[in-house]
Design a protein around this motif. Structure first.
Motif, PDB file in Angstrom:
ATOM      1  N   UNK A  27     -32.022  19.215  83.361  1.00 18.14           N
ATOM      2  CA  UNK A  27     -31.352  19.566  82.116  1.00 18.14           C
ATOM      3  C   UNK A  27     -30.401  20.746  82.333  1.00 18.14           C
ATOM      4  N   UNK A  28     -30.202  21.131  83.592  1.00 17.92           N
ATOM      5  CA  UNK A  28     -29.370  22.284  83.924  1.00 17.92           C
ATOM      6  C   UNK A  28     -27.936  21.886  84.259  1.00 17.92           C
ATOM      7  N   UNK A  29     -27.360  20.948  83.529  1.00 11.38           N
ATOM      8  CA  UNK A  29     -26.000  20.525  83.803  1.00 11.38           C
ATOM      9  C   UNK A  29     -25.036  21.617  83.401  1.00 11.38           C
ATOM     10  N   UNK A  30     -23.927  21.690  84.090  1.00  9.78           N
ATOM     11  CA  UNK A  30     -22.856  22.622  83.757  1.00  9.78           C
ATOM     12  C   UNK A  30     -22.008  21.932  82.689  1.00  9.78           C
ATOM     13  N   UNK A  31     -22.249  22.263  81.434  1.00 12.11           N
ATOM     14  CA  UNK A  31     -21.598  21.572  80.316  1.00 12.11           C
ATOM     15  C   UNK A  31     -20.081  21.718  80.339  1.00 12.11           C
TER      16      UNK A  31
END
Length: 174
Positions: free
Chosen positions: A5-9
């Motif tokens: 869930x640690x995507x670079x938005x």
């Protein structure tokens, strides 16, 4: 990696827009041609999508993973080629000891859009690194490769080739 869930938005949004607005035709052409043109990777380099190639991968892993995920949604072929460029950058920084040569090749990937091929798979052993038949031997002019490779990703149009083989002293190298 893809369950994270640690995507670079910010990178995710930028990449989606880049693929949709600027690269839509290039993606379609890639799928039709059956290979990637270096212009695609050059454009990705200008956007910073190769910034973590080589020694910076651990520090910028989520940039790589985010771009890879979005590329995979647009084209599995492009995602695989992007991954191979990252894998090649890792191999270059791991196995090439001369820092000038390392830098030359890594910068070629990051800034010039150079396409990498990764030759690992062999007819008798598949992709098993522990049983490579390809041999690397030294001679007075450098090294000699002998063996057969199959299914070389980007082999048709690559600028840089990473070939896995076994050295005389049983150390795997590229």
């Amino acid at each position: 990696m893809f369950f994270s869930k640690n995507w670079d938005e910010e990178v995710k949004t930028d990449c989606i827009n880049f693929l949709k607005d600027e690269m839509k035709n290039e993606i379609q052409d890639c799928e039709t041609r059956g290979y990637i043109h270096s212009n695609f990777f050059k454009a990705m380099g200008k956007r910073g999508y190769f910034s973590s190639v080589g020694i910076n991968l651990k520090e910028e892993f989520y940039l790589y993973a985010t771009v890879l995920k979005e590329l995979a949604k647009a084209s599995g072929s492009l995602a695989l080629s992007y991954h191979i460029n990252y894998l090649s950058g890792y191999a270059i920084t791991t196995y090439i000891k001369d820092s000038n040569r390392q830098n030359k090749y890594v910068q070629a990937i990051k800034q010039e859009g150079k396409i990498c091929a990764f030759a690992l798979t062999e007819p008798m052993h598949g992709s098993d690194l522990s049983s490579l038949d390809t041999k690397i031997t030294s001679d007075k002019e450098g090294y000699v490769l002998s063996g057969i490779k199959k299914y070389i990703v980007n082999g048709v149009n690559a600028d840089l080739y990473i070939v896995a083989g076994q050295k005389e002293d049983n150390i795997y190298t590229t």
